[in-house]
Structure formats: structure tokens, C-alpha cells
Motif scaffolding. Structure first.
Motif, PDB file in Angstrom:
ATOM      1  N   ILE A 347       0.945  12.545  85.307  1.00 14.24           N
ATOM      2  CA  ILE A 347       1.897  11.427  85.203  1.00 14.24           C
ATOM      3  C   ILE A 347       3.275  12.045  85.351  1.00 14.24           C
ATOM      4  CG2 ILE A 347       2.769   9.555  83.757  1.00 14.24           C
ATOM      5  CD1 ILE A 347       0.132   9.693  82.186  1.00 14.24           C
ATOM      6  N   SER A 348       3.955  11.716  86.445  1.00 19.37           N
ATOM      7  CA  SER A 348       5.176  12.455  86.770  1.00 19.37           C
ATOM      8  C   SER A 348       6.320  11.517  87.125  1.00 19.37           C
ATOM      9  CB  SER A 348       4.895  13.384  87.960  1.00 19.37           C
ATOM     10  OG  SER A 348       6.087  13.946  88.447  1.00 19.37           O
ATOM     11  N   HIS A 349       7.537  11.988  86.836  1.00 20.38           N
ATOM     12  CA  HIS A 349       8.746  11.234  87.218  1.00 20.38           C
ATOM     13  C   HIS A 349       9.078  11.445  88.693  1.00 20.38           C
ATOM     14  CE1 HIS A 349      10.324  15.243  87.058  1.00 20.38           C
ATOM     15  NE2 HIS A 349      11.581  14.886  87.034  1.00 20.38           N
ATOM     16  N   CYS A 350       8.314  12.297  89.360  1.00 21.47           N
ATOM     17  CA  CYS A 350       8.483  12.550  90.796  1.00 21.47           C
ATOM     18  C   CYS A 350       9.745  13.346  91.127  1.00 21.47           C
ATOM     19  CB  CYS A 350       8.461  11.266  91.616  1.00 21.47           C
ATOM     20  SG  CYS A 350       7.035  10.250  91.297  1.00 21.47           S
ATOM     21  N   GLY A 351      10.195  14.198  90.209  1.00 20.14           N
ATOM     22  CA  GLY A 351      11.176  15.216  90.582  1.00 20.14           C
ATOM     23  C   GLY A 351      10.534  16.028  91.704  1.00 20.14           C
ATOM     24  N   TRP A 352      11.341  16.479  92.659  1.00 16.57           N
ATOM     25  CA  TRP A 352      10.734  17.055  93.871  1.00 16.57           C
ATOM     26  C   TRP A 352       9.940  18.327  93.587  1.00 16.57           C
ATOM     27  CZ3 TRP A 352       8.872  15.105  97.873  1.00 16.57           C
ATOM     28  CH2 TRP A 352       8.537  15.886  98.974  1.00 16.57           C
ATOM     29  N   ASN A 353      10.397  19.135  92.619  1.00 19.89           N
ATOM     30  CA  ASN A 353       9.612  20.345  92.312  1.00 19.89           C
ATOM     31  C   ASN A 353       8.256  19.966  91.748  1.00 19.89           C
ATOM     32  OD1 ASN A 353      11.589  22.633  92.792  1.00 19.89           O
ATOM     33  ND2 ASN A 353      12.764  21.183  91.548  1.00 19.89           N
ATOM     34  N   SER A 354       8.233  18.930  90.913  1.00 18.93           N
ATOM     35  CA  SER A 354       6.954  18.490  90.351  1.00 18.93           C
ATOM     36  C   SER A 354       6.025  18.027  91.472  1.00 18.93           C
ATOM     37  CB  SER A 354       7.179  17.361  89.348  1.00 18.93           C
ATOM     38  OG  SER A 354       7.893  17.851  88.243  1.00 18.93           O
ATOM     39  N   VAL A 355       6.571  17.305  92.436  1.00 22.56           N
ATOM     40  CA  VAL A 355       5.744  16.826  93.547  1.00 22.56           C
ATOM     41  C   VAL A 355       5.194  18.011  94.357  1.00 22.56           C
ATOM     42  CG1 VAL A 355       5.745  15.491  95.706  1.00 22.56           C
ATOM     43  CG2 VAL A 355       6.983  14.620  93.696  1.00 22.56           C
ATOM     44  N   THR A 356       6.054  18.973  94.657  1.00 22.35           N
ATOM     45  CA  THR A 356       5.576  20.098  95.474  1.00 22.35           C
ATOM     46  C   THR A 356       4.595  20.985  94.685  1.00 22.35           C
ATOM     47  OG1 THR A 356       7.540  21.395  94.930  1.00 22.35           O
ATOM     48  CG2 THR A 356       7.614  20.168  96.989  1.00 22.35           C
ATOM     49  N   GLU A 357       4.791  21.074  93.380  1.00 24.73           N
ATOM     50  CA  GLU A 357       3.840  21.858  92.563  1.00 24.73           C
ATOM     51  C   GLU A 357       2.476  21.147  92.518  1.00 24.73           C
ATOM     52  OE1 GLU A 357       6.049  22.336  88.911  1.00 24.73           O
ATOM     53  OE2 GLU A 357       7.552  23.554  89.936  1.00 24.73           O
ATOM     54  N   ALA A 358       2.495  19.815  92.432  1.00 28.27           N
ATOM     55  CA  ALA A 358       1.231  19.065  92.433  1.00 28.27           C
ATOM     56  C   ALA A 358       0.529  19.233  93.785  1.00 28.27           C
ATOM     57  CB  ALA A 358       1.492  17.592  92.142  1.00 28.27           C
ATOM     58  N   ALA A 359       1.308  19.245  94.863  1.00 30.47           N
ATOM     59  CA  ALA A 359       0.718  19.456  96.196  1.00 30.47           C
ATOM     60  C   ALA A 359       0.117  20.862  96.274  1.00 30.47           C
ATOM     61  CB  ALA A 359       1.785  19.263  97.277  1.00 30.47           C
ATOM     62  N   TRP A 360       0.862  21.825  95.763  1.00 33.05           N
ATOM     63  CA  TRP A 360       0.429  23.230  95.816  1.00 33.05           C
ATOM     64  C   TRP A 360      -0.898  23.437  95.079  1.00 33.05           C
ATOM     65  CZ3 TRP A 360       1.910  27.357  98.540  1.00 33.05           C
ATOM     66  CH2 TRP A 360       1.487  28.620  98.110  1.00 33.05           C
ATOM     67  N   HIS A 361      -1.043  22.738  93.934  1.00 35.65           N
ATOM     68  CA  HIS A 361      -2.255  22.917  93.132  1.00 35.65           C
ATOM     69  C   HIS A 361      -3.286  21.817  93.341  1.00 35.65           C
ATOM     70  CE1 HIS A 361      -0.833  26.443  91.125  1.00 35.65           C
ATOM     71  NE2 HIS A 361       0.272  25.842  90.760  1.00 35.65           N
ATOM     72  N   GLY A 362      -2.974  20.837  94.188  1.00 42.00           N
ATOM     73  CA  GLY A 362      -3.940  19.774  94.465  1.00 42.00           C
ATOM     74  C   GLY A 362      -4.234  18.905  93.245  1.00 42.00           C
ATOM     75  N   VAL A 363      -3.168  18.417  92.586  1.00 38.47           N
ATOM     76  CA  VAL A 363      -3.357  17.536  91.427  1.00 38.47           C
ATOM     77  C   VAL A 363      -2.807  16.140  91.773  1.00 38.47           C
ATOM     78  CG1 VAL A 363      -2.840  17.171  88.981  1.00 38.47           C
ATOM     79  CG2 VAL A 363      -3.087  19.505  89.858  1.00 38.47           C
ATOM     80  N   PRO A 364      -3.653  15.091  91.699  1.00 40.42           N
ATOM     81  CA  PRO A 364      -3.168  13.748  92.031  1.00 40.42           C
ATOM     82  C   PRO A 364      -2.127  13.246  91.035  1.00 40.42           C
ATOM     83  CG  PRO A 364      -5.551  13.724  91.565  1.00 40.42           C
ATOM     84  CD  PRO A 364      -5.086  15.127  91.380  1.00 40.42           C
ATOM     85  N   ILE A 365      -1.119  12.566  91.557  1.00 38.27           N
ATOM     86  CA  ILE A 365       0.017  12.116  90.737  1.00 38.27           C
ATOM     87  C   ILE A 365      -0.063  10.616  90.465  1.00 38.27           C
ATOM     88  CG2 ILE A 365       2.533  11.733  90.816  1.00 38.27           C
ATOM     89  CD1 ILE A 365       2.909  14.312  92.253  1.00 38.27           C
ATOM     90  N   LEU A 366       0.275  10.241  89.230  1.00 39.07           N
ATOM     91  CA  LEU A 366       0.637   8.862  88.940  1.00 39.07           C
ATOM     92  C   LEU A 366       2.161   8.858  88.862  1.00 39.07           C
ATOM     93  CD1 LEU A 366       0.551   5.959  87.999  1.00 39.07           C
ATOM     94  CD2 LEU A 366      -0.221   6.725  85.754  1.00 39.07           C
TER      95      LEU A 366
END
Ligand code: UDP
Ligand code: UDP
Length: 455
Positions: A347-366
Motif C-alpha cells: 500500500i503505497s503513496h506512489c512516491g517515485w522511489n517506492s514505485v521503482t523499488e516495487a518494480a525492481w522487486h516485483g511487488v504489486p502496489i495498491l
């Protein structure tokens, strides 16, 4: 990245981030990726706003003694009604004249400076006077960079419409535009963004922490002159890989949880959540029946987060949470948590680092964007298939989202196998982009070559 003739290499690159972990982290990761190719200096502004920044910097310089630190001691700048991080941008911007002697004294002489986009308009004139190439690092998405770069040409064009037209993009709902940009009132956010966007035309290159397969369209439009003519070359060089110095905490509790069973809830380093919303989020996490790790934050600046946990989330919740999850109100190593196989949603506020870290580790975002560039980023991640965006929740603080609704969305992300499969693909693409032969890797190698030819 291939190792190079390190011993003989005399190219020397300095980097200057602005403030907040969202800007410092990508600069540190980029710095580390360059050390096997060029000499690197990091220019740091002091005092920092957050404790997280000062602790990270001391850990960084002790891990990488080959990176030189050069300190910029700030003239204070006060604007009591503004965000402390934007005040710090302004303090650095107003201290830019102090940079010239620092840049001239570095040895060997610099081949280039890499400047944070929020400092561009005051630092580019300094480097132009020194005839020093200046590359601007954009720490948000390519979509956001399109708005950032063109805003000075369209600032007054919204009128009464529900849509906002940004060159090179489909018209956007006006509700996605960071609210301070639409306000009549002058704010540091708006003034700086206008000035920085215009000044970036004078940069020698624009670097973005993204990758082609994630944001192909805006990257192509930027370089085809559809956003602005005479724009310097825009190069995607991400996603920046996390560095080993960031991995410092034991994850004993997570180690005991089943694969993909834990949802991680965190809103970055500088977003405060209201007490009422904290209560509903607590309820949502419990109702979802998923295991969870939740980082609770009630203040923007970490030094001010002084409440004990029980007081923030209530004793009743703490008792109920014992079997289900971990709740903390301090800095955690997010990247390390996202890398853990037990974590299956974010569950993320979608700060860009958080988005790229989720992409890097393959974790789906809400995605639950709170302010600034975060709706643009939420759009990017949902379009790419990295998660879902709860668009009707609005900006943070616009409404109080109820626990029931939060729990439904959590389950939608955690139980979605199709989403999980897409995200695995995005992870592969993210890693391929920065591996040898990948688009972002190629971009960095070209830059290094340019800097080496210059030295
Ligand atoms: N972060 C972290 N632990 C925390 C909070 C944040 O490691 O408790 C890191 C996160 O992994 C990311 C950065 O801080 O690298 C925050 O940047 P982002 O762009 O996601 O959001 P911002 O904090 O700028 O809103
Ligand atoms: N920004 C800027 N000057 C300001 C405020 C914001 O250049 O005074 C930039 C900021 O760096 C970011 C974008 O505008 O890329 C959106 O702001 P946000 O509040 O999300 O900043 P962040 O969390 O990335 O620092």
C-alpha cells in the motif's frame, strides 16, 4: 555494468541532490553505480532536514570511502507556512553562489555536475559560467517530467475545463495535476517548478530514474520534440538498483511468514497521515485478514514523530495486531522489506522511489497517492500493470477512506494472480534495463564515455 580501466580513469563527476530521502536515495544509488567508472564527489547540503538523511549520509560515506564528500553550508531561509523540504530546496537554491568555489576546487577538475531537478534554475547559471557540463537528474517519473518541463508554457491554459492538456500527452484529468500548480496563490512548489522546468532547456542532458519499457511513450515524445523543441537529450537510466549499505536490519518476523502473505503499508519519508485516517487504515488492515507490516507516520519530518505507538493507533489495535502484523513508527528499510519473499503487496503513496523499488522487486502496489507528483505516478504504475490505483480516494486528506473500503482493495491486490504474473514480468524488464545490453545501461555507458572524452 562492465568494469573499466579504473586506475587510469580521470573523469570526475560531482552530484548534488536537494532534500528529503526521495531525492537523496536516487542520487546515492546513481553515485554508487558510477564509482567503478569515474571519480565521484557528492555535494551535501547541511544541516539536513530529516534525521533519516543525516543517518543515511554517515552510513553511506563510511561504506564508500572512495566517494568524496563536499559540504555546502546553507544560508538559512525561512518561510514558516511552507513545507520544510521545499524550504530546504529554496535554501540550497539561494546558496548556489557558494557552489562555484567548491566546484573549482575539486581535484581532478570536474568533467560534469549532476544536479537535482529542483535546483536546476539556480545551479545551471553557475556551471555555465564555469563552462562545466550540467546534467539534470529527474527523480520522478517521465510522465511527471513532461508536466514539469512544459508547465511554464501551459500554466494558464486550464480555464474551466476538467481536462488539462500537456504537450506530448493525452489530455489529463485536472484532478491529477499537483494542486499547488493550479492555485492562484504563489507557493515555493509552483514558483520553483516553473523556473526549474524552463531552465532545464539549458541543461546538457536530462536523466530520469525510469526505463524504456515502463514509460516508453513519454520518453519517445520528449526526445521527438513533442513536449518542447530544443530540449536536451532525455536519457532513461533506471531503475536504480538498491545498494548494499541500505541493508541493515534483521527481518526475523518476516522470515517466519508464508510467501506473498504480507501486505506492506508505508507512505514514504515525508507524508503525514491524519489520526482519523490512521484509525481507518488500522481497521482496514485487520479486516483484510492479511498479515501486514505498517509504518505509521503522523508528522512530515521524522524528528517530530514523537508519539508512542499505542497513542497513535490505540491499545486495542495493538492487542489485535499481535498475531497478524508488525506496526512501527520509525524508519524501516523499505527496499529490504520489499525484497522479502513473504511480502506480496504494497500500500503505497506512489512516491517515485517506492514505485521503482516495487518494480525492481516485483511487488504489486495498491496506489493511494497523497500529494505532488503521486497521481501521475499512480497512473504510470496502473497503466504498466504494476498494481491498481484507488482513484476515487482522491488526494491524501481530501476525505477519510473507510476501513471497509481499504480492506476490499487490499484483498483485490493480494488475491489477484493475473496482477502477480504481470508484476513478475515488470521485475524482469526492470532488471534487464540496467543489465549489460539493456536500454538504461546503454544510456549510462554513453554518458561515461562523454565524460571521459571531456577529461
Ligand atoms: N523509505 C524507507 N523507509 C521508510 C520510509 C521511506 O526506506 O520508513 C525510503 C523508500 O524506500 C524510498 C524513499 O525512502 O527509497 C522515499 O522515496 P519516495 O519517492 O518513495 O517517497 P517520498 O518519501 O519522497 O515521498
Ligand atoms: N518540486 C520542485 N520544487 C518545489 C516542489 C516540488 O521542484 O518547490 C518537484 C519535486 O521535486 C517533485 C515534484 O515537483 O519532483 C512533485 O513534488 P512532490 O511533493 O511529490 O516532491 P517529492 O516528494 O518528490 O520531493
Amino acid at each position: 555494468m562492465a568494469n573499466s580501466d579504473d586506475q587510469n580513469c580521470t573523469a570526475h563527476v560531482a552530484l548534488i541532490p536537494s532534500s528529503g530521502m526521495g531525492h537523496l536515495t536516487p542520487f546515492l544509488r546513481l553515485a554508487v553505480s558510477l564509482i567503478s567508472h569515474v571519480r565521484v564527489t557528492l555535494i551535501t547540503a547541511h544541516p539536513t532536514v530529516s534525521l533519516a538523511e543525516s543517518q543515511t549520509l554517515s552510513c553511506f560515506f563510511s561504506t564508500y570511502p572512495q566517494i568524496t564528500e563536499s559540504q555546502l553550508l546553507l544560508n538559512t531561509f525561512d518561510a514558516p507556512s511552507e513545507d520544510p523540504f521545499y524550504i530546504q530546496y529554496e535554501a540550497i537554491r539561494r546558496s548556489s553562489h557558494l557552489l562555484s568555489p567548491i566546484l573549482c576546487s575539486l581535484c581532478p577538475p570536474l568533467s560534469a555536475l549532476i544536479t537535482d531537478m529542483s535546483l536546476a534554475s539556480t545551479i545551471i547559471p553557475v556551471t555555465q559560467a564555469l563552462n562545466l557540463p550540467n546534467y539534470v537528474l529527474f527523480t520522478s517519473s517521465a510522465h511527471m517530467s513532461t508536466l514539469f518541463l512544459s508547465f511554464h508554457t501551459i500554466a494558464r491554459s486550464s480555464g474551466e475545463s476538467d481536462l488539462f492538456t500537456v504537450p506530448g500527452m493525452q489530455p489529463l484529468p485536472i484532478s491529477w495535476i499537483p494542486p499547488p500548480l493550479l492555485s492562484e496563490k504563489d507557493s515555493l512548489f509552483r514558483t520553483q517548478l516553473l523556473e526549474n522546468g524552463k531552465a532545464m532547456l539549458q541543461a546538457d542532458g536530462i536523466l530520469i530514474n525510469t526505463f524504456e519499457r515502463f514509460e516508453q511513450e513519454p520518453l519517445a515524445s520528449l526526445n521527438a520534440g513533442e513536449v518542447l523543441t530544443r530540449l536536451p537529450l532525455v536519457t532513461s537510466i533506471g531503475p536504480f538498483a538498491p545498494c548494499s549499505f541500505e541493508r541493515i536490519q534483521p527481518l526475523t518476523w518476516l522470515d517466519g511468514q508464508p510467501m506473498n502473505s504480507v501486505v506492506f503499508a508505508s507512505f514514504g519519508s515525508r507524508t503525514a497521515i491524519s489520526r482519523e485516517q490512521i484509525k481507518e487504515l488500522a481497521e482496514g488492515l485487520l479486516r483484510s485478514e492479511c498479515r501486514f507490516i505498517w509504518v505509521v507516520k503522523e508528522k512530515k519530518v521524522d524528528r517530530e514523530d514523537d508519539k508512542v505507538l499505542d497513542e497513535l493507533v490505540g491499545e486495542e489495535f495493538m492487542t489485535k495486531a499481535i498475531d497478524k502484523g508488525l506496526v512501527v513508527n520509525q524508519w524501516v528499510n523499505q527496499e529490504q522489506i520489499l525484497s522479502h519473499p513473504a511480502v506480496g503487496g504494497f500500500i503505497s503513496h506512489c512516491g517515485w522511489n517506492s514505485v521503482t523499488e516495487a518494480a525492481w522487486h516485483g511487488v504489486p502496489i495498491l496506489g493511494w497517492p497523497q500529494h505532488g507528483d503521486q497521481k501521475m505516478n499512480a497512473y504510470v504504475l496502473s497503466r504498466a500493470g504494476l498494481g491498481i490505483w484507488a482513484e476515487n480516494w482522491g488526494w491524501g486528506g481530501e476525505m477519510v477512506v473507510k476501513g471497509m473500503e481499504i480492506s476490499e482493495k487490499i484483498r483485490e491486490v493480494m488475491e489477484n494472480n493475473q496482477l502477480r504474473a504481470q508484476v513478475v514480468k515488470i521485475r524482469e524488464n526492470a532488471r534487464a534495463a540496467v543489465a549489460e545490453g539493456g536500454s538504461s545501461h546503454g544510456g549510462v555507458i554513453e554518458l561515461i564515455q562523454i565524460w571521459k572524452n571531456k577529461s
